[in-house]
Design an enzyme around this catalytic site. Structure first.
Site, PDB file in Angstrom:
ATOM      1  N   GLU A 168       0.893  -1.193  -0.064  1.00  0.00           N
ATOM      2  CA  GLU A 168      -0.012   0.035  -0.044  1.00  0.00           C
ATOM      3  C   GLU A 168       1.017   1.267   0.135  1.00  0.00           C
ATOM      4  OE1 GLU A 168      -2.815  -0.217   3.239  1.00  0.00           O
ATOM      5  OE2 GLU A 168      -4.110  -2.052   2.211  1.00  0.00           O
ATOM      6  N   GLU A 357      -5.186  -8.408   0.463  1.00  0.00           N
ATOM      7  CA  GLU A 357      -5.741  -8.265   1.698  1.00  0.00           C
ATOM      8  C   GLU A 357      -7.279  -7.624   1.403  1.00  0.00           C
ATOM      9  OE1 GLU A 357      -2.402  -5.611   4.060  1.00  0.00           O
ATOM     10  OE2 GLU A 357      -4.415  -4.857   4.190  1.00  0.00           O
TER      11      GLU A 357
END
Length: 452
Positions: A168, A357
């Site tokens: 991320e 995720e």
């Protein structure tokens, strides 16, 4: 609607995820150096419940117990990250052999149990020594990351074939170098824009290291992403949504695909070219990733706000829109997952997507030795149905990894936000599989489908 493992195909990867800082504890054991999160958690008012991750889930000592839980729940992939300061305590220089040995033990136990290790090189825990030199705002961190990637590839590449470069990048650059709510706690564009550029370079340079050092490696990177919805169809709201999409979804994948930064929707990004980039950088930004990791939790509804600096966008909070919410106030929306998979799957240069995720925090209660988290089960059903729909429509999605294995240290939220399939009593470190963990076991190990 009922779903079964067979619906997704024999080759579909089912994984569970942890990260080094959030799980390992052992913050100074066996030669580990400080990370930016070790120092950030000591600052007053930065962690909501005033805790730290000095012990966390004690994965450093309990890794066999936790990995075995993943196996028992039916997963075939275990995704974890390597703590840079555990391997190179000062970020550059001397390598800590004890850190290398720990990750060999983790990898070896995964392989012994038949779990495929997916290794993330960087999950937010930059060595504090590098932050003192400027962190991701400093070009030298790119070179330090290349060195770290080389050491990891040479140490583990004969055992590990699946590598994730960054976790991320928009998350840790925006929250850490623009808004100051995550480590290292910097504020403003003068930190954010150079951090973005150096992270984008590191994303490609680190991947090139793995490609050179690890034969037959599968290399990916992961992006936090949200389907962006304009609050109204007014021209101002639609343009605001385009700016938000440029930041939240396009900022790092498009340079990797050779498209440059999305300055068409967010002209402020042109400052990167004028102030922080060297002429040769543009050839270094792209990399041909084998897969792209999608990390989607919620959609975002946005509107034009002329009083917000730079972006002139504000979020219309989910709690004001009468939609289903997690305990963190995040909207639950399988439609958002479906739309983001379609959006990223439409890029010409994307070969394969994996949901690396996906999960939800709820206020779980351990009662009589059980955690009846039916709301989390409903969340996973809804999001998996969305993934299956996208897959059936031709989106090349090949895996789904649940966040997270055990309740852990959830960054600025501390320990209150529980995402785990396994409940952790942080006073005793007792593990208890929640109803959602048993649901995954039924889905992944039983032939019949599971319905609502």
């Amino acid at each position: 609607m009922s779903i079964s493992r067979d619906d997704f195909g024999d080759d579909f990867k089912w994984g569970v995820v942890i990260s080094a800082f959030q799980n390992e504890g052992a913050h100074d054991a066996d030669g580990k150096g400080l990370s930016i999160w070790d120092t950030f958690t000591t600052r007053k008012g930065k962690i909501r419940d005033k805790t730290d991750a000095r012990h966390a889930c004690d994965f450093y000592n309990r890794y066999r117990e936790d990995i075995l839980l993943a196996k028992q729940m039916g997963f075939n992939v275990f995704r974890f990250s390597l703590a840079w300061p555990r391997i190179i305590p000062e970020g550059t220089g001397a390598v800590n052999r004890a850190g290398i040995d720990f990750y060999h033990r983790v990898i070896d136990y995964c392989l012994e149990l038949g779990l495929e290790p997916y290794v993330t090189l960087y999950h937010w825990d930059l060595p504090h020594a590098l932050e003192q030199k400027g962190g991701w705002c400093h070009r030298g961190t790119v070179h330090a990351f290349e060195n770290f990637a080389t050491i990891c590839a040479q140490a583990f590449g004969h055992k590990v074939k699946n590598w994730i470069i960054l976790n991320e990048p928009f998350g840790f650059t925006s929250l850490g170098y623009m808004l100051g709510v995550h480590a290292p706690g910097k504020f403003g564009l003068s930190y954010f824009l150079p951090a973005v550029h150096h992270v984008a370079l590191a994303q490609a340079e680190g991947a090139r290291v793995i490609r050179a050092e690890v034969p037959n490696a599968r290399i990916g990177t992961t992006y936090s992403c949200s389907h962006i919805i304009p609050y109204t169809q007014s021209e101002q709201d639609v343009r605001a949504a385009a700016r938000a999409d440029a930041l939240f979804n396009r900022l790092f994948i498009e340079p990797a695909l050779g498209m440059g930064y999305p300055s068409d929707a967010f002209p402020l990004l042109k400052r990167i070219e004028r102030r922080y980039a060297l002429w040769r950088d543009w050839d270094k930004l792209p990399f041909d990733f084998d897969f792209i990791g999608i990390q989607n939790y919620f959609p975002l509804v946005v509107r034009y706000n002329p009083f917000m600096p730079y972006v002139q966008v504000s979020e219309v909070k989910a709690r004001y829109r009468s939609v289903p919410l997690t305990s963190l106030g995040w909207e639950i929306s399988g439609t958002g997952m479906y739309n983001i998979l379609k959006q990223f799957g439409a890029y010409e240069g994307v070969k394969e997507l994996m949901v690396t995720e996906s999960g939800a925090a709820f206020d779980d209660n351990l009662l009589g030795g059980n955690v009846a988290d039916e709301n989390r089960i409903a969340y996973f059903k809804e999001y998996l149905e969305a993934v299956l729909k996208a897959k059936k429509e031709g989106v090349p999605v090949t895996g789904y990894f649940a966040w997270t294995l055990t309740d852990n240290f959830e960054w600025a939220e501390g320990y209150k936000a529980r995402f785990g399939l396994v409940h952790v009593d942080f006073a005793t470190q007792q593990r208890t599989i929640k109803a959602s963990g048993h649901w995954f076991r039924q889905l992944l190990l039983q032939p019949e489908s599971v319905g609502r």
